[in-house]
Each structure stands twice: as C-alpha cells, then as structure tokens.
Design a protein around this motif. Structure first.
Motif: not given
Length: 229
Positions: A207-219
């Motif tokens: 289950r990938k992290c959905k955060y993105y702000f200038g760069q996608t979170c890879q966790k």
C-alpha cells in the motif's frame, strides 16, 4: 595444576553412562571436547566418580561412533547430532553433516533470514502485535513497514511530516545491504509463520503512500492478517 585423566574414562552424559578411551574424545585437538579433557580444565564428576557432561546422552553415542569409526548418524538423527557436534566444536563432523539434505536446507534458510536485520525479533513483534489486535474478532491485522533502502526526499517542497502511510505501521524493518527486496522479506516471513503453525492470509500487495508535493513519497506498507479460529 593440570588435571590428569586416565587412559580409559567413564562419562555420565546427561544421565547416560559411556566408557571410552581418552584418545577417542581427544581425537580432534581443536574441538571443545578435546579441550575439556586436555588437562587444562577441570571436569566435574558425579557421585559415582564419572566425568559429567551436561549434554544429550541419547545423542552422544553418535558422537562417539564418529570419533571411533568416522561413522555418520542416520538421517533421522542428523539434525540433533549436528547441533551436538556444533556444541562440542567437532568441526569435522559438522562439515560432513552440512551435506545432509535437511541440514543443508536449514543452513540455506538461516542464511536467507540473516539478510534482514533483527529478523527473529521482528517476527516475534509481528506475532505479539497480531495477538493484541485479534481480541475483537479473532483476526490479528499487522501493518508492516518494510524498506530495503531509506527514502530521501530531494524536492525542497517535500514535507517530511505529511501524514505518511508508514505512520499506520505496527512493526518496521530495514534498511539492509543484501539485494533481497521487500517482497522477498514478506515471503520469508509468511513461510516461517506457516511452518510454525499459524494460519495467515496472503499478505496484501504493498500500500503506497499517496502524498505528492513536488515529489512523490516512495514509502509503502504491507498488511498481514492472522486468523485465530
């Protein structure tokens, strides 16, 4: 003062009695068994004046068979004799037994687990967490954050405190230096849990992290479920 041993010695090994030559137990000078009877160390005796070894008496006969004749134990006893041989520092016997199919399989599995840091401790924590989380409906769900390498954000606008999916994790493991990936760890963990008798559902895809702000979170995290019916 160095201890003097007779040429024929009587041994009490975990309650079983043996008689053998001093030269037999000292056949391999680099072994712990030979060191015990080298005269440099004191060896305790029981009430009947037998030298006492705190070990598995039923297996020690196979140790003596190897020392006397170079004979290996039957396959049914290879693994416990391997452990006894390791304890006594009998490297010649250990090396011969490492070619046994069961011991070879165990050696490969241990090397596989050794790729992952604190593997045994992590597995215990997963089990404990599953038990704690199963009190309501007998399903112990565990969220695991697994990472072979640390994720390092490069974008200046990336917020490290963005409410990452990894904050849901009960247990984490990583990083490690081997080439094994996160999925390999999960398969290793599942295999061990199944072999130990636990009922588990195949782990969910990451289950990938959905955060993105200038760069996608890879966790990302994995979900593993234990069934305690």
């Amino acid at each position: 003062m160095p201890e003097k041993f007779p040429p024929i010695i009587r041994l009490n090994v975990g309650g079983m009695l043996y008689m053998t030559r001093l030269s037999t137990v000292c056949k391999y000078p680099d072994s712990m068994l030979a060191a015990m009877f080298s005269g440099r160390h004191h060896v305790d005796k029981d009430q009947d004046d037998n030298y006492f070894l705190d070990s598995n008496g039923s297996l020690f006969g196979y140790i003596l068979d190897f020392l006397r004749f170079g004979q290996l134990p039957p396959n049914t006893h290879a693994l416990p004799v391997y452990r006894e041989a390791s304890y006594f520092g009998l490297h010649a016997l250990v090396e011969r037994l490492q070619l046994n199919p069961e011991i070879a399989k165990m050696t490969v599995k241990e090397a596989h687990r050794a790729q992952f840091p604190n593997y045994s401790e992590v597995k215990e924590n997963v089990i404990k967490m599953a038990i704690d989380n199963a009190t309501i409906n007998k399903i112990g769900e565990v969220i695991i954050y697994v990472f072979r390498t640390e994720f390092v954000a490069k974008a200046p606008s990336f917020n490290p405190n963005h409410g990452c999916v990894t904050e849901l994790a009960h247990v984490s493991i990583g990083p490690w230096t081997s080439m094994a990936d996160e999925e390999t760890f999960m398969r290793c963990l599942e295999t061990d849990l199944l072999e130990e008798g636990f009922t588990i559902r195949p782990h969910d895809t990451k289950r990938k992290c959905k955060y993105y702000f200038g760069q996608t979170c890879q966790k990302f995290v994995y979900r593993l479920q234990f069934i305690f019916d």
